[in-house]
Design a protein around this motif. Structure first.
Motif, PDB file in Angstrom:
ATOM      1  N   PRO A 241       1.167  -1.429  -0.134  1.00 31.99           N
ATOM      2  CA  PRO A 241      -0.211  -0.167   0.742  1.00 31.99           C
ATOM      3  C   PRO A 241       1.182   0.910   0.203  1.00 31.99           C
ATOM      4  O   PRO A 241       2.270   1.239   0.887  1.00 31.99           O
ATOM      5  CB  PRO A 241      -0.736  -0.203   1.137  1.00 31.99           C
ATOM      6  CG  PRO A 241      -0.661  -1.707   1.898  1.00 31.99           C
ATOM      7  CD  PRO A 241       0.941  -1.698   0.710  1.00 31.99           C
ATOM      8  N   ASN A 242       0.027   1.888  -0.696  1.00 30.19           N
ATOM      9  CA  ASN A 242       1.364   3.392  -0.549  1.00 30.19           C
ATOM     10  C   ASN A 242       0.395   4.563   0.069  1.00 30.19           C
ATOM     11  O   ASN A 242      -0.191   5.190  -0.069  1.00 30.19           O
ATOM     12  CB  ASN A 242       0.976   3.594  -2.648  1.00 30.19           C
ATOM     13  CG  ASN A 242       1.295   3.532  -3.838  1.00 30.19           C
ATOM     14  OD1 ASN A 242       2.179   2.296  -3.184  1.00 30.19           O
ATOM     15  ND2 ASN A 242       0.432   3.752  -4.167  1.00 30.19           N
ATOM     16  N   THR A 243       1.690   4.060   1.679  1.00 30.49           N
ATOM     17  CA  THR A 243       1.446   5.087   2.600  1.00 30.49           C
ATOM     18  C   THR A 243       2.877   5.520   3.615  1.00 30.49           C
ATOM     19  O   THR A 243       2.378   6.314   4.518  1.00 30.49           O
ATOM     20  CB  THR A 243       0.047   4.407   3.635  1.00 30.49           C
ATOM     21  OG1 THR A 243       1.176   3.230   3.810  1.00 30.49           O
ATOM     22  CG2 THR A 243      -0.906   3.603   3.055  1.00 30.49           C
ATOM     23  N   GLY A 244       3.717   5.747   2.334  1.00 25.46           N
ATOM     24  CA  GLY A 244       4.787   6.106   3.214  1.00 25.46           C
ATOM     25  C   GLY A 244       5.065   7.624   3.597  1.00 25.46           C
ATOM     26  O   GLY A 244       5.094   8.291   5.084  1.00 25.46           O
ATOM     27  N   PHE A 245       4.050   7.790   2.831  1.00 22.80           N
ATOM     28  CA  PHE A 245       4.358   9.660   2.879  1.00 22.80           C
ATOM     29  C   PHE A 245       2.936   9.904   4.274  1.00 22.80           C
ATOM     30  O   PHE A 245       3.199  11.252   5.017  1.00 22.80           O
ATOM     31  CB  PHE A 245       3.562  10.226   1.671  1.00 22.80           C
ATOM     32  CG  PHE A 245       2.296  10.229   1.635  1.00 22.80           C
ATOM     33  CD1 PHE A 245       1.269  11.105   2.070  1.00 22.80           C
ATOM     34  CD2 PHE A 245       1.852   9.128   1.167  1.00 22.80           C
ATOM     35  CE1 PHE A 245      -0.300  10.614   2.110  1.00 22.80           C
ATOM     36  CE2 PHE A 245       0.792   8.721   0.207  1.00 22.80           C
ATOM     37  CZ  PHE A 245      -0.830   9.287   0.843  1.00 22.80           C
TER      38      PHE A 245
END
Length: 317
Positions: A241-245
């Motif tokens: 999932p693209n949640t690093g930010f």
């Protein structure tokens, strides 16, 4: 600059949310991110999205959604959000180019990235025989030979599913032992269309002018290399999932997917919503993403309306 609502991501979820919020006169701003249109822009044919009896290409579908959002008054901005502040209100989004945006409500629809092997020929043949979604692309491989790479539950499930179309499905895994649950292994091993190439390390996707022709692997015991013939290769090694930010400001499950209140798109922080693959570890389909984008928009509209009513009431007092 301040906005009532900002949507991060422009896949089916984000653009559907934009359409609904724009029609509700909420003037949403959509931040496109590094892959405008999301994963569908890498898909050639989409045959399972309702309303297109003859199918439609992924890029064309996303372009249509984008035009529809713009038609109703949404604004779309190129850029990538590198950091957020969900502690203070209004919420602040920090962009990679140094800019800052504030919003009363934020919808996160940044999707999930399919894990890849990083081997030669893999990226070059995405959409040309290499796929990360069996339910999306299995139909195109009727009576073809398919390889599924992976050893977990997802790989077993996709191998079984693909036998509905393929003449043969070969599971390739780098270890002799599978990570999948016993019941999922049993289902796959009991399927006569499924064959096995375990203890093999994928080295290269082989392809010709018409697409994928096979997978070069190395036998980890003998060191011998061979090419396994195949018309399609499905990667089933998971998604990220693209949640690093987000910097850990929102709770996730053990795999990193954002958690929402069941039956809603609301996260643990009022005014912050999540939709699409970033919070969906099970279905990951364009139509379910679009549906959750609708949910997020309706939830955000309700939140913004109630929030505005409270502010007006305080001003009167």
């Amino acid at each position: 600059m301040h906005h009532k609502a900002i949507i991060i991501g422009t896949g089916p979820a984000g653009l559907t949310a934009a359409i609904y919020l724009a029609r509700a006169n909420m003037s949403p701003l959509v931040i496109e991110g590094i892959q405008p249109g999301g994963q569908l822009t890498t898909t050639t044919e989409v045959d399972n999205f309702p309303g297109f009896p003859d199918g439609i290409t992924g890029p064309e579908l996303m372009d249509n959604m984008r035009k529809q959002a713009l038609r109703f008054g949404a604004a779309i901005q190129s850029g990538r959000v590198k950091e957020v502040d969900f502690v203070h209100r209004p919420f602040t989004l920090f962009l990679e180019d140094g800019g800052q945006l504030t919003a009363d409500a934020v919808i996160i629809s940044t999707g999930a990235t399919a894990k890849k092997l990083g081997i030669t020929g893999e990226s070059d043949n995405i959409g040309k025989g290499v796929s990360t979604c069996a339910t999306c692309d299995g139909f195109f491989f009727r009576n073809k030979k398919i390889i599924v790479i992976g050893g977990g539950d997802t790989a077993m499930e996709e191998a079984n599913f693909l036998t509905r179309f393929a003449s043969e499905v070969r599971v390739v895994h780098r270890r002799e032992e599978l990570k999948a649950s016993k019941i999922m292994q049993a289902h796959a091993r009991g399927n006569t269309k499924v064959t096995w190439s375990l203890d093999r390390t994928p080295l290269e996707v082989m392809a010709g002018p018409l697409g994928v022709t096979g997978l070069k692997v190395r036998n980890n015991t003998t060191g011998q290399e061979e090419v396994l013939e195949a018309d399609g290769i499905f990667l089933a090694i998971g998604h990220t999932p693209n949640t690093g930010f987000l910097g850990g400001q929102l709770p996730t499950d053990e795999l990193g997917y954002l958690q929402v209140i069941p039956g809603t798109a609301q996260t643990a922080i009022p005014g912050v919503f999540a939709c699409g693959d970033v919070q969906d570890r099970i279905y990951r389909q364009a139509i379910t993403s679009a549906g959750s984008g609708c949910m997020a928009a309706l939830d955000a509209e309700r939140y913004l309306t109630e929030h505005a009513s409270v502010e007006q009431e305080l001003q009167v007092r």
